[in-house]
Structures are given as C-alpha cells and as structure tokens.
Design a protein around this motif. Structure first.
Motif, short mmCIF file in Angstrom:
data_model
loop_
_atom_site.label_atom_id
_atom_site.label_comp_id
_atom_site.label_asym_id
_atom_site.label_seq_id
_atom_site.Cartn_x
_atom_site.Cartn_y
_atom_site.Cartn_z
N ALA A 45 -4.00 -18.49 -16.56
CA ALA A 45 -4.29 -18.29 -17.97
C ALA A 45 -3.57 -17.05 -18.47
O ALA A 45 -3.03 -16.26 -17.69
CB ALA A 45 -5.79 -18.17 -18.18
N VAL A 46 -3.59 -16.91 -19.78
CA VAL A 46 -3.05 -15.72 -20.43
C VAL A 46 -4.07 -15.18 -21.42
O VAL A 46 -4.96 -15.91 -21.87
CB VAL A 46 -1.73 -16.00 -21.19
N PRO A 85 4.13 -17.93 -18.90
CA PRO A 85 3.00 -17.23 -19.51
C PRO A 85 3.27 -16.69 -20.92
O PRO A 85 2.39 -16.72 -21.77
CB PRO A 85 2.73 -16.09 -18.52
N GLU A 86 4.49 -16.23 -21.18
CA GLU A 86 4.81 -15.69 -22.51
C GLU A 86 4.69 -16.78 -23.58
O GLU A 86 4.25 -16.53 -24.69
CB GLU A 86 6.23 -15.12 -22.55
N THR A 108 -0.34 -6.52 -17.44
CA THR A 108 -0.64 -6.72 -16.03
C THR A 108 -1.07 -8.17 -15.81
O THR A 108 -1.19 -8.93 -16.76
CB THR A 108 -1.76 -5.76 -15.54
N SER A 109 -1.30 -8.52 -14.57
CA SER A 109 -1.96 -9.78 -14.25
C SER A 109 -3.08 -9.44 -13.27
O SER A 109 -3.02 -8.43 -12.57
CB SER A 109 -0.98 -10.80 -13.66
N LEU A 120 -5.28 -16.82 -11.98
CA LEU A 120 -4.52 -15.60 -12.23
C LEU A 120 -4.30 -15.51 -13.74
O LEU A 120 -3.77 -16.44 -14.35
CB LEU A 120 -3.17 -15.65 -11.51
N MET A 121 -4.73 -14.40 -14.34
CA MET A 121 -4.60 -14.21 -15.78
C MET A 121 -3.53 -13.17 -16.05
O MET A 121 -3.52 -12.11 -15.44
CB MET A 121 -5.92 -13.79 -16.41
N TYR A 122 -2.64 -13.49 -17.00
CA TYR A 122 -1.58 -12.59 -17.45
C TYR A 122 -2.03 -11.96 -18.76
O TYR A 122 -2.44 -12.68 -19.67
CB TYR A 122 -0.28 -13.36 -17.66
N LEU A 123 -1.93 -10.64 -18.85
CA LEU A 123 -2.38 -9.93 -20.04
C LEU A 123 -1.18 -9.32 -20.76
O LEU A 123 -0.35 -8.65 -20.14
CB LEU A 123 -3.38 -8.83 -19.65
#
Length: 182
Positions: A45-46, A85-86, A108-109, A120-123
C-alpha cells in the motif's frame, strides 16, 4: 538455518480475497520444534502526507469496519498488480481528496503489522497540491469526507484518538520532526 529463521514445511491456503490472502504455514523453529503461523499476504500500500499551500494537512475521514468507527487518516490505498508506488500514491490522492500533485517526496516504507502480515506501506509527502476539476471517482464502496488540519490541530486529534492509526500517527511525528529542523 540462520539464527532466528523459521523454515516453512507446509503452506495451506485458507482464503484468497480481493485485498488479502490468508494462509497457515507449518514451520520448523530454530530449536527444531514445529509450530504454525497464520499469515496475511497483502500486495502492499501507499500513503500520502498532502500539505496545502496554506500549510494544512489534508485528511480523509472514513468508517473502518474492523473497528466499527470512523477514523481520520492521511489518504492511502492498495497497490494494484504491477503498479509503481508513486502511481498508486497519485491515484489514491486524487480519488480520496480531489487533489493531485506533480511532486512526491519519498519518506520511507514500513511493515504495518509484521507479526502476521507482509503488507509493506510506502509513505510520501507532497507540498505541491493542485485541486482537480474532475477528479477520479473513489472506489464504489468508499465514502470519505475531507478534513484539512494544521499540524497543531492534528496533534490534538491524536490526543483525543480521532486520529488513531499507525500510518497517520507516523506522518504527524514525521511532520513534527521536519518542523523542528526548519
């Protein structure tokens, strides 16, 4: 075997849904004994920390069925198969808030719940928001309300548990640290 590694002996797939898969693994522990692990497989996820030109954070309020209550959160969503993710971040930002951006900064992730899930989440952070005239429609089962708060207001919401999820709390702590560095 590595010091803490658990070797998978057998996997039983229990459920294969739209968002998650559930499996039970039988594992060999480092001490030679066997155990089972209930695992949730998630595509990732993001989340986006969107900051308006007047320095407000854009949040969405939505009902969260597992909690049986609404939470105020930063916009976020699930990665689609093969999607970067972007791209997910920009899509989710537009669907949930009506804003878009031409500039995302990777923060970060992190793993959201590594005790039982591989999500795994991408911030990302964006300070370059533009309102979209005809934004992408939200998912048909998604109902959100936009809330714009200052960092101080967001911290107050945290203290009252109106903001009460890990990704949003992480975002607020990150913004607080950024503010102190400036």
């Amino acid at each position: 075997m590595k010091k803490f590694e658990e070797k998978t002996i057998r996997t039983e797939e229990i459920f294969d849904g739209k968002v998650v898969k559930l499996q039970v693994d039988e594992v060999l522990l480092p001490n030679g004994k066997r155990s089972t692990r209930e695992l949730i497989k998630h595509p990732g996820a993001v989340a986006v920390i969107p900051i308006t030109k007047d320095n407000k954070i854009v949040f969405v309020e939505q009902f969260r069925k597992p909690l049986e209550k609404s939470l105020i959160e930063i916009p976020a969503g699930k990665l689609e198969p093969g999607e970067k993710p972007e791209i997910t971040a920009i899509r989710e930002l537009e669907e949930e808030t009506g804003y878009t951006t031409s500039q995302l900064t990777f923060v970060t992730s992190f793993y959201t719940s590594p005790g039982f899930a591989d999500e795994l989440m991408y911030l990302y952070l964006s300070r370059d928001l533009e309102k979209v005239d005809q934004p992408l429609a939200p998912d048909e089962d998604e109902f959100v309300e936009i809330i714009e708060l200052t960092l101080a207001e967001a911290k107050e919401y945290v203290s009252k548990e109106r903001i009460h999820d890990a990704k949003t709390n992480y975002a607020i702590v990150y913004l607080e640290l950024l503010e102190r560095m400036l």
